[in-house]
Scaffold this motif. Structure first.
Motif, PDB file in Angstrom:
ATOM      1  N   ARG A 307      31.384  -5.111  34.590  1.00  0.00           N
ATOM      2  CA  ARG A 307      32.061  -6.295  34.234  1.00  0.00           C
ATOM      3  C   ARG A 307      31.382  -7.424  34.455  1.00  0.00           C
ATOM      4  O   ARG A 307      31.269  -8.294  33.512  1.00  0.00           O
ATOM      5  N   ALA A 308      30.983  -7.767  35.767  1.00  0.00           N
ATOM      6  CA  ALA A 308      30.386  -9.081  36.406  1.00  0.00           C
ATOM      7  C   ALA A 308      29.164  -8.998  35.392  1.00  0.00           C
ATOM      8  O   ALA A 308      28.893 -10.346  34.748  1.00  0.00           O
ATOM      9  N   VAL A 309      28.159  -7.952  35.173  1.00  0.00           N
ATOM     10  CA  VAL A 309      26.913  -8.354  34.603  1.00  0.00           C
ATOM     11  C   VAL A 309      27.280  -8.433  33.269  1.00  0.00           C
ATOM     12  O   VAL A 309      26.375  -9.382  32.655  1.00  0.00           O
ATOM     13  N   ALA A 310      28.116  -7.915  32.570  1.00  0.00           N
ATOM     14  CA  ALA A 310      28.537  -8.220  30.934  1.00  0.00           C
ATOM     15  C   ALA A 310      28.875  -9.776  30.756  1.00  0.00           C
ATOM     16  O   ALA A 310      28.369 -10.175  29.831  1.00  0.00           O
ATOM     17  N   ILE A 311      29.426 -10.258  31.652  1.00  0.00           N
ATOM     18  CA  ILE A 311      29.821 -11.634  31.523  1.00  0.00           C
ATOM     19  C   ILE A 311      28.626 -12.720  31.778  1.00  0.00           C
ATOM     20  O   ILE A 311      28.373 -13.342  30.803  1.00  0.00           O
ATOM     21  N   LEU A 312      27.766 -12.350  32.640  1.00  0.00           N
ATOM     22  CA  LEU A 312      26.472 -12.942  32.686  1.00  0.00           C
ATOM     23  C   LEU A 312      25.485 -13.001  31.481  1.00  0.00           C
ATOM     24  O   LEU A 312      24.962 -13.873  31.162  1.00  0.00           O
ATOM     25  N   SER A 313      25.584 -11.839  30.974  1.00  0.00           N
ATOM     26  CA  SER A 313      25.005 -11.542  29.726  1.00  0.00           C
ATOM     27  C   SER A 313      25.068 -12.266  28.371  1.00  0.00           C
ATOM     28  O   SER A 313      24.252 -12.527  27.668  1.00  0.00           O
ATOM     29  N   THR A 314      26.083 -13.031  28.473  1.00  0.00           N
ATOM     30  CA  THR A 314      26.779 -13.932  27.506  1.00  0.00           C
ATOM     31  C   THR A 314      25.778 -15.326  27.657  1.00  0.00           C
ATOM     32  O   THR A 314      26.078 -16.395  26.818  1.00  0.00           O
ATOM     33  N   TYR A 315      25.055 -15.582  28.711  1.00  0.00           N
ATOM     34  CA  TYR A 315      24.313 -16.773  29.091  1.00  0.00           C
ATOM     35  C   TYR A 315      22.914 -16.812  28.924  1.00  0.00           C
ATOM     36  O   TYR A 315      22.501 -15.451  29.100  1.00  0.00           O
ATOM     37  N   GLY A 316      22.231 -17.701  28.419  1.00  0.00           N
ATOM     38  CA  GLY A 316      20.778 -17.540  28.187  1.00  0.00           C
ATOM     39  C   GLY A 316      20.023 -17.530  29.522  1.00  0.00           C
ATOM     40  O   GLY A 316      20.651 -17.466  30.648  1.00  0.00           O
ATOM     41  N   GLU A 317      18.886 -16.400  29.383  1.00  0.00           N
ATOM     42  CA  GLU A 317      18.135 -16.377  30.538  1.00  0.00           C
ATOM     43  C   GLU A 317      17.729 -17.691  31.343  1.00  0.00           C
ATOM     44  O   GLU A 317      17.362 -18.865  30.666  1.00  0.00           O
ATOM     45  N   SER A 318      17.667 -17.501  32.571  1.00  0.00           N
ATOM     46  CA  SER A 318      17.403 -18.768  33.564  1.00  0.00           C
ATOM     47  C   SER A 318      17.280 -18.126  34.999  1.00  0.00           C
ATOM     48  O   SER A 318      17.758 -17.126  35.242  1.00  0.00           O
ATOM     49  N   PRO A 319      16.521 -18.799  35.739  1.00  0.00           N
ATOM     50  CA  PRO A 319      16.339 -18.291  37.044  1.00  0.00           C
ATOM     51  C   PRO A 319      17.946 -17.947  37.836  1.00  0.00           C
ATOM     52  O   PRO A 319      18.044 -17.352  38.631  1.00  0.00           O
ATOM     53  N   TYR A 320      18.833 -18.891  37.332  1.00  0.00           N
ATOM     54  CA  TYR A 320      20.162 -19.029  37.972  1.00  0.00           C
ATOM     55  C   TYR A 320      20.955 -17.551  37.529  1.00  0.00           C
ATOM     56  O   TYR A 320      21.594 -16.987  38.549  1.00  0.00           O
ATOM     57  N   ARG A 321      20.655 -17.469  36.214  1.00  0.00           N
ATOM     58  CA  ARG A 321      21.427 -16.093  35.730  1.00  0.00           C
ATOM     59  C   ARG A 321      20.705 -14.855  36.429  1.00  0.00           C
ATOM     60  O   ARG A 321      21.353 -13.859  36.890  1.00  0.00           O
ATOM     61  N   SER A 322      19.472 -14.732  36.705  1.00  0.00           N
ATOM     62  CA  SER A 322      18.671 -13.589  37.234  1.00  0.00           C
ATOM     63  C   SER A 322      19.224 -13.502  38.758  1.00  0.00           C
ATOM     64  O   SER A 322      19.370 -12.524  39.226  1.00  0.00           O
ATOM     65  N   ALA A 323      19.396 -14.756  39.394  1.00  0.00           N
ATOM     66  CA  ALA A 323      20.085 -14.780  40.834  1.00  0.00           C
ATOM     67  C   ALA A 323      21.268 -14.138  40.948  1.00  0.00           C
ATOM     68  O   ALA A 323      21.308 -13.380  41.941  1.00  0.00           O
ATOM     69  N   LEU A 324      22.128 -14.433  40.039  1.00  0.00           N
ATOM     70  CA  LEU A 324      23.618 -13.804  39.919  1.00  0.00           C
ATOM     71  C   LEU A 324      23.485 -12.414  39.598  1.00  0.00           C
ATOM     72  O   LEU A 324      24.302 -11.636  40.274  1.00  0.00           O
ATOM     73  N   VAL A 325      22.672 -11.826  38.712  1.00  0.00           N
ATOM     74  CA  VAL A 325      22.454 -10.387  38.446  1.00  0.00           C
ATOM     75  C   VAL A 325      21.836  -9.704  39.758  1.00  0.00           C
ATOM     76  O   VAL A 325      22.468  -8.926  40.048  1.00  0.00           O
ATOM     77  N   ASN A 326      21.217 -10.393  40.299  1.00  0.00           N
ATOM     78  CA  ASN A 326      20.574  -9.802  41.562  1.00  0.00           C
ATOM     79  C   ASN A 326      21.582  -9.702  42.800  1.00  0.00           C
ATOM     80  O   ASN A 326      21.627  -8.866  43.511  1.00  0.00           O
ATOM     81  N   MET A 327      22.522 -10.808  42.817  1.00  0.00           N
ATOM     82  CA  MET A 327      23.556 -10.796  43.519  1.00  0.00           C
ATOM     83  C   MET A 327      24.587  -9.493  43.171  1.00  0.00           C
ATOM     84  O   MET A 327      25.047  -8.740  44.319  1.00  0.00           O
ATOM     85  N   CYS A 328      24.753  -9.350  41.859  1.00  0.00           N
ATOM     86  CA  CYS A 328      25.610  -7.965  41.733  1.00  0.00           C
ATOM     87  C   CYS A 328      24.758  -6.874  42.341  1.00  0.00           C
ATOM     88  O   CYS A 328      25.611  -5.825  42.720  1.00  0.00           O
ATOM     89  N   ALA A 329      23.487  -6.588  41.985  1.00  0.00           N
ATOM     90  CA  ALA A 329      22.875  -5.618  42.565  1.00  0.00           C
ATOM     91  C   ALA A 329      23.130  -5.499  44.118  1.00  0.00           C
ATOM     92  O   ALA A 329      23.056  -4.587  44.927  1.00  0.00           O
ATOM     93  N   TYR A 330      22.717  -6.747  44.872  1.00  0.00           N
ATOM     94  CA  TYR A 330      22.821  -6.617  46.277  1.00  0.00           C
ATOM     95  C   TYR A 330      24.096  -6.093  46.917  1.00  0.00           C
ATOM     96  O   TYR A 330      24.134  -5.422  47.835  1.00  0.00           O
ATOM     97  N   ILE A 331      25.142  -6.418  46.037  1.00  0.00           N
ATOM     98  CA  ILE A 331      26.350  -5.993  46.683  1.00  0.00           C
ATOM     99  C   ILE A 331      26.609  -4.554  46.558  1.00  0.00           C
ATOM    100  O   ILE A 331      27.097  -3.846  47.631  1.00  0.00           O
ATOM    101  N   VAL A 332      25.890  -3.810  45.575  1.00  0.00           N
ATOM    102  CA  VAL A 332      25.845  -2.331  45.412  1.00  0.00           C
ATOM    103  C   VAL A 332      25.100  -1.806  46.516  1.00  0.00           C
ATOM    104  O   VAL A 332      25.446  -0.838  47.190  1.00  0.00           O
ATOM    105  N   GLU A 333      24.069  -2.437  46.790  1.00  0.00           N
ATOM    106  CA  GLU A 333      22.895  -1.833  47.551  1.00  0.00           C
ATOM    107  C   GLU A 333      23.163  -2.000  49.247  1.00  0.00           C
ATOM    108  O   GLU A 333      22.573  -1.371  49.920  1.00  0.00           O
ATOM    109  N   ARG A 334      23.853  -3.179  49.597  1.00  0.00           N
ATOM    110  CA  ARG A 334      23.808  -3.400  50.838  1.00  0.00           C
ATOM    111  C   ARG A 334      24.512  -2.490  51.795  1.00  0.00           C
ATOM    112  O   ARG A 334      25.309  -1.667  51.420  1.00  0.00           O
ATOM    113  N   ASN A 335      24.043  -2.836  53.155  1.00  0.00           N
ATOM    114  CA  ASN A 335      24.792  -1.726  53.884  1.00  0.00           C
ATOM    115  C   ASN A 335      25.208  -2.399  55.202  1.00  0.00           C
ATOM    116  O   ASN A 335      25.393  -1.777  56.373  1.00  0.00           O
ATOM    117  N   LYS A 336      25.514  -3.835  55.008  1.00  0.00           N
ATOM    118  CA  LYS A 336      26.185  -4.545  56.267  1.00  0.00           C
ATOM    119  C   LYS A 336      26.838  -5.984  55.452  1.00  0.00           C
ATOM    120  O   LYS A 336      26.817  -6.026  54.238  1.00  0.00           O
TER     121      LYS A 336
END
Length: 336
Positions: A307-336
């Protein structure tokens, strides 16, 4: 695997300036208060909320539509102020949580209450919250302060709600979702939307960021609760800490929804014993592992991430959008 460093990259210069901004704001005349403040500031953790404020402000700012240049600062003092208020609100809430839980550690270090007793820990938590709000009011950023301040009552409601259900042992799936929204997702939601407010973004953008932060926050807390059942996680707290505090979180709820009435009663009976009986902790841990409770909870977490990534997809490509998408991935992958 996504790292926090990669997420920080577009706002690295801003985060450095923000840390200096915090140091200027948080000091006191008394030696003891200063000692406590230095300890708290040195133990701030990942700074997810300030990163969220800054990345969302840049994403929503027309001024940052240009190409990002490494080493340049993109955030205004108003955005730093928003980041400071949400970070200090979060910090104060953690100090008070440790007092309530009688926790001796926070992120692998001694908690404030362990070092200076609960009485002083309450006062430093109050001091931090008051200083943050004072800074917002003195700079006349009333819209930012009013946007963020409601999170205080929501956090308090979540804490009381969780204590109530832990005491009664009756947490349902909906109860759990209400609790984690109030305790965690509400502040991430406010962080993301405050970033948009700080750059005078449109009402639509503010709402979009609010929804994004809420989905991210729900996923963040579910992952925390999954990690509590992992013996290999590096959270700074012992595994199964939630069980010892009588909390019913999503991995256990998934199990309780699958088992028959006799099994459910036995699990809940054992849960009441977890504070003092390690055999009961091991029993419930084993049941969750055997039933796949963590894996089922992870599927719910992934739906929030989607749901979070789908909201980000409504914005144009930028380093900030990429970083927020990466934050979504980080939350899934983290172990601490």
């Amino acid at each position: 695997m996504v790292t926090l460093e990669s997420i920080r990259t577009p706002i690295k210069a801003d985060l450095e300036a923000f840390d200096a901004f915090l140091e200027r704001q948080f000091h006191a005349e008394g030696q003891l208060m200063n000692q406590m403040l230095l300890h708290v500031m040195a133990s701030r953790g990942k700074a997810i909320r300030p990163m969220l404020v800054m990345l969302c402000s840049a994403l929503c700012s027309a001024a940052n539509a240009r190409q990002w240049v490494e080493g340049e600062r993109n955030c205004t003092k108003r955005t730093y102020l928003a980041a400071m208020i949400v970070e200090m609100l979060h910090t104060a809430s953690l100090i008070h949580d440790d007092i309530i839980d009688e926790a001796d550690q926070r992120r692998g270090k001694p908690s404030v209450n362990a070092l200076w007793q609960s009485r002083n820990a309450v006062l430093v938590g109050d001091f931090i919250l008051a200083k943050a709000m004072k800074a917002g009011m003195e700079s006349a950023q009333y819209d930012l302060v009013s946007h963020i301040i409601g999170a205080v009552t929501t956090l308090c409601e979540g804490e009381v709600l969780q204590s109530q259900h832990a005491r009664e042992g009756d947490t349902t799936r909906q109860d759990y979702l209400d609790i984690i929204y109030k305790k965690t997702a509400s502040l991430l939601s406010i962080s993301a939307s405050a970033g948009a407010v700080s750059v005078m973004a449109s009402r639509k953008d503010v709402e979009q960021m609010r929804r994004f932060g809420e989905a991210l926050g729900m996923a963040f807390q579910i992952q925390d609760d999954i990690l509590d059942f992992s013996r290999s996680a590096q959270t700074g707290k012992p595994a199964n800490n939630d069980l010892r505090e009588g909390k019913i979180t999503l991995p256990l709820i998934e199990v309780l929804e699958q088992c028959d009435e006799a099994e459910r009663k036995e699990i809940l009976r054992r849960l009441k014993m977890c504070a003092t009986d390690e055999a009961s902790v091991d029993f419930i841990q084993g049941v969750v592992e055997a039933t796949g409770g963590a894996a089922m909870a992870a599927r719910t977490m992934q739906r929030y991430i989607d749901r979070a990534v789908a909201i980000l997809s409504t914005y144009g490509e930028s380093p900030y959008r990429s970083a927020l998408v990466n934050m979504c991935a980080y939350i899934v992958e983290r172990n601490k």
